[in-house]
Design a protein around this motif. Structure first.
Motif, PDB file in Angstrom:
ATOM      1  N   ALA A 138       0.935  -1.163   0.307  1.00 59.42           N
ATOM      2  CA  ALA A 138       0.078   0.035   0.186  1.00 59.42           C
ATOM      3  C   ALA A 138       0.940   1.059  -0.053  1.00 59.42           C
ATOM      4  O   ALA A 138       0.734   2.324  -0.665  1.00 59.42           O
ATOM      5  CB  ALA A 138      -0.969  -0.117   1.510  1.00 59.42           C
ATOM      6  N   ALA A 151       0.842   3.923  -2.717  1.00 59.01           N
ATOM      7  CA  ALA A 151       0.439   5.832  -2.184  1.00 59.01           C
ATOM      8  C   ALA A 151       2.036   6.533  -2.638  1.00 59.01           C
ATOM      9  O   ALA A 151       1.832   7.878  -3.096  1.00 59.01           O
ATOM     10  CB  ALA A 151       0.335   6.072  -0.450  1.00 59.01           C
ATOM     11  N   TYR A 167       1.983   7.690  -5.804  1.00 51.61           N
ATOM     12  CA  TYR A 167       1.007   8.519  -6.458  1.00 51.61           C
ATOM     13  C   TYR A 167       1.417   9.954  -6.142  1.00 51.61           C
ATOM     14  O   TYR A 167       1.335  10.933  -7.094  1.00 51.61           O
ATOM     15  CB  TYR A 167      -0.236   8.282  -5.611  1.00 51.61           C
ATOM     16  CG  TYR A 167      -1.424  10.155  -6.561  1.00 51.61           C
ATOM     17  CD1 TYR A 167      -1.510   9.412  -7.572  1.00 51.61           C
ATOM     18  CD2 TYR A 167      -1.678  10.262  -5.650  1.00 51.61           C
ATOM     19  CE1 TYR A 167      -2.178   9.957  -8.361  1.00 51.61           C
ATOM     20  CE2 TYR A 167      -2.360  11.365  -5.930  1.00 51.61           C
ATOM     21  CZ  TYR A 167      -2.274  11.276  -7.469  1.00 51.61           C
ATOM     22  OH  TYR A 167      -3.662  11.905  -7.487  1.00 51.61           O
ATOM     23  N   VAL A 174      -6.401   7.477  -8.257  1.00 51.58           N
ATOM     24  CA  VAL A 174      -4.948   6.866  -8.721  1.00 51.58           C
ATOM     25  C   VAL A 174      -4.317   6.430  -9.790  1.00 51.58           C
ATOM     26  O   VAL A 174      -3.990   6.287  -9.679  1.00 51.58           O
ATOM     27  CB  VAL A 174      -4.999   5.700  -7.462  1.00 51.58           C
ATOM     28  CG1 VAL A 174      -3.588   4.932  -7.627  1.00 51.58           C
ATOM     29  CG2 VAL A 174      -5.219   6.987  -6.365  1.00 51.58           C
TER      30      VAL A 174
END
Lengths: 261, 273
Positions: free
Chosen positions: B27, B31, B34, B185
Motif C-alpha cells: 500500500a 501511495a 502516486y 490513483v
C-alpha cells in the motif's frame, strides 16, 4: 528427471521465463529510450517474430482492437490540443495543431504499439502448462499458477455456458425488445443463473482441491519439468541487466529538477 | 452441508506479522508512487516526454500490486482462491453483456466487487490485482492499472464490512466514493504510460480540459472524476443486486458474510450437520 514431453520437438524449446523476460525487457527499454525509431523497430521485430511463429493471424487483430482506439484518441487529443506546443501549424478556434503535439502523439503511439505487440507475442506463443509449472518451481505462491491456468480454461467454458443459459431462457419465453428496461430484464435473467452456477461450481472445486492438499504449505512437486538451458539463463541475466541499465540511465538523465536525489 | 474448506485458517504469529508488513509495504509503494508522480510531474511533457514518469508509475504501482498479491494470496482459504478465476471471468463476460445493453459505461469490475462483498477486502484487493495481471494476457494495456483495480476491490470489501451493502441505496454511494479514489490513483498511469485514454468519449472530455490549458495529468484526473464515480456506482449497484439475487444458502456460507453481517436478512437456519 525430465519427462520426455518436449523431446519429440525438434526446435530448442524457449523457457517461458526467457520469453517473458525478453518481452518485459523490450518493453522497459522501449519506454526508457523514448525514441520513436526504436519503438517502430521493436514493433516491426515483434510482427516479424509473430509471422515466423505462425501467430500473426491472431496477434495482429488482437493488437488492432486494442491499439486503434488508443492511437486515434492520442492523435485527436495531442494533435489538436497541446497547450505546451510552440510551433503552431494550423488553428481553428480553440484547436491548435502544433508540431510538438504531433510529435508527442507519434512518440506515445509508437511506444504503446511496440509494448502491446511484444506482450501479445509472448502471451500467444507461451505454453500455459509450461508457464504454470515453471512458476510452481520458483518461490511464487502456487495459488497464482492455479488462478492463471484456471482462468484461461474457464473463459471458453463460460462462453459456452452463457450460450446455453440464453437458449434455456429463450425457450422459457425471454424476448429481448428494444427498450432499456427489457434489455436489463433479459440481462438479469442471464446473469443470475451464470453467477450462481459459477459460484456453486467454485464451492465444489474448493472441496475437491482441499481434499488433494491444495491449501497445505510446503514445496510442491510437479510431473512436468521445463528444460532451462544455461544459455537461456545467461540471456535472461544479460537482458535484465540491460533493462536495469536503461532505467538507471533514464532516471539519471531526467531526474526532475527541484527534487533532492 | 458441511464446508470445512470455508473456515479461516490461523497462520503463525511471525508469518502473520511478515504478511502484514508486506501488505503495508504494498500500500505504501502505491501511495508513495502516486504522491511522487503528482509532485514531480514534468511541467513540459514535450521535453523528455513522460518517459521518466512512465517508468516510475509502472515500477511503483506494479511493485505495490505484486507485494499485495504475495502478502494476501497464500493466506486466502481455498474457497476464496477458486472464486478469483470466477471473478475475473465475470469482470469480462458481464462487462461484455453490459456493453450489449447500449449503456455508455465501461463496466469491468463487477466480479471483483462481488468477491470483495462475499470474501472481504483482502480477497477483493488480491482479486483486483490478479485480474489485471491475468487479463493482460489478452490485453496488455490492462496490466499497469493493477494497483487501481486492487484499490477498488479493497474499498469494496471495506464498504461491505462497514455494512454499506445491508441497505441497497448505500451501495451506489460507496461505489461513487470508490470511483473517486480509484480514478484519481489511476490517472497518472493513463497520463504518463499511455499519454491519454482509450476511447473517443473519454478522449473528448480530456481534450476539453486540455483546451482550457490544463496539464495532461490534471486533465485526465478531471476526466476520471467525471466518468469513474458514476461507473463504479453502477458496478456496486449491480454487485449488490447479484449478491441479493443469489440464494442465501450460497452467500451465507462465506465466513466474511456471516461474521460482519454483510447482507441484510437473517442467516438461513443452520443445517443439523
Amino acid at each position: 528427471m525430465t519427462l520426455g514431453h518436449r523431446d519429440y520437438d525438434m526446435r530448442p524449446p524457449l523457457h517461458p521465463f526467457t520469453a517473458l523476460t525478453a518481452a518485459a525487457c523490450a518493453a522497459v527499454v522501449t519506454t526508457a529510450a523514448a525514441y520513436s525509431p526504436l519503438s517502430v523497430a521493436v514493433a516491426l521485430a515483434a510482427v516479424f517474430l509473430a509471422v515466423r511463429r505462425g501467430v500473426a493471424g491472431r496477434v495482429l487483430p488482437a493488437a488492432a482492437v486494442i491499439l486503434a482506439p488508443l492511437c486515434l484518441s492520442l492523435l485527436v487529443l495531442h494533435g489538436l490540443f497541446f497547450p505546451e506546443g510552440q510551433t503552431v501549424l494550423a488553428q481553428w478556434g480553440p484547436a491548435r495543431v502544433t508540431a510538438e503535439g504531433l510529435g508527442f502523439a507519434l512518440e506515445l503511439g509508437t511506444r504503446n504499439t511496440a509494448c502491446v505487440l511484444v506482450f501479445l507475442l509472448f502471451s500467444f506463443t507461451v505454453s500455459v502448462p509450461d508457464l504454470v509449472s515453471a512458476l510452481a518451481g520458483r518461490r511464487i505462491p502456487p495459488q497464482f499458477g492455479f488462478v492463471l491456468a484456471s482462468t484461461l480454461t474457464l473463459v471458453p467454458a463460460v462462453a459456452v455456458r452463457l450460450d446455453r443459459i440464453r437458449q434455456a431462457q429463450e425457450t422459457r419465453g425471454m424476448v429481448v425488445r428494444r427498450g432499456l428496461l427489457s434489455r436489463l430484464g433479459a440481462l438479469r435473467l442471464q446473469m443470475v443463473p451464470l453467477v450462481l452456477a459459477l459460484i456453486d461450481d467454485a464451492g465444489s472445486r474448493a472441496q475437491a482441491l482441499d481434499a488433494r492438499g491444495f491449501g497445505s504449505r510446503g514445496p510442491r512437486t510437479s510431473y512436468r519439468e521445463v528444460a532451462d538451458p544455461p544459455a537461456q539463463r545467461r540471456f535472461r541475466a544479460a537482458a535484465l541487466l540491460f533493462a536495469a541499465a536503461a532505467v538507471v540511465w533514464r532516471i539519471v538523465a531526467s531526474w526532475p529538477v527541484g527534487v533532492p536525489s | 452441508m458441511s464446508q470445512p474448506a470455508l473456515t479461516i485458517t490461523a497462520p503463525g504469529q511471525a508469518a502473520g506479522r511478515r504478511r502484514r508488513l508486506l501488505e503495508i509495504a504494498g500500500a505504501a509503494a502505491i501511495a508513495a508512487t502516486y504522491i511522487f508522480l503528482v509532485l514531480t510531474q514534468p511541467a513540459d511533457i514535450a521535453n523528455g516526454p513522460a518517459s521518466f514518469s512512465a517508468l516510475v508509475a509502472l515500477g511503483g504501482f506494479l511493485l505495490g500490486a505484486v507485494l499485495l498479491i504475495v502478502a494476501v494470496l497464500p493466506v486466502l482459504p481455498t474457497s476464496t482462491v477458486v472464486l478469483i478465476p470466477v471473478a475475473l471471468v465475470l469482470n469480462v463476460v458481464l462487462g461484455q453483456l453490459m456493453g450489449g445493453t447500449g449503456l455508455p459505461f465501461y463496466i469491468d469490475a463487477i466480479g471483483t466487487v462481488l468477491i470483495a462483498v462475499l470474501a472481504g477486502p483482502a480477497a477483493g484487493a488480491a482479486t483486483g490485482a490478479l485480474s489485471s495481471i491475468v487479463w493482460s494476457f489478452f490485453n496488455p494495456t490492462v496490466l499497469p492499472f493493477a494497483a487501481g483495480a486492487a484499490l477498488i476491490g479493497f474499498l469494496a470489501g471495506m464498504a461491505a464490512r462497514g455494512g454499506l451493502f445491508r441497505r441497497f441505496y448505500f451501495a451506489p454511494i460507496a461505489g461513487f466514493v470508490t470511483g473517486i479514489l480509484a480514478g484519481v490513483v489511476s490517472a497518472p498511469i493513463a497520463a504518463f504510460v499511455f499519454g491519454g485514454t482509450s476511447g473517443l468519449g473519454t478522449g473528448a472530455i480530456v481534450s476539453a480540459f486540455r483546451a482550457m490549458g490544463d496539464t495532461l495529468l490534471a486533465a485526465i484526473t478531471k476526466q476520471a472524476l467525471i466518468s469513474d464515480p458514476m461507473d463504479k456506482a453502477i458496478v456496486f449497484a449491480i454487485a449488490a443486486l447479484l449478491a441479493y439475487a443469489l440464494p442465501r444458502r450460497t452467500t451465507f456460507q462465506f465466513p466474511f458474510v456471516r461474521r460482519y453481517r454483510v447482507l441484510a436478512g437473517k442467516a438461513p437456519a443452520a443445517p443439523d450437520a
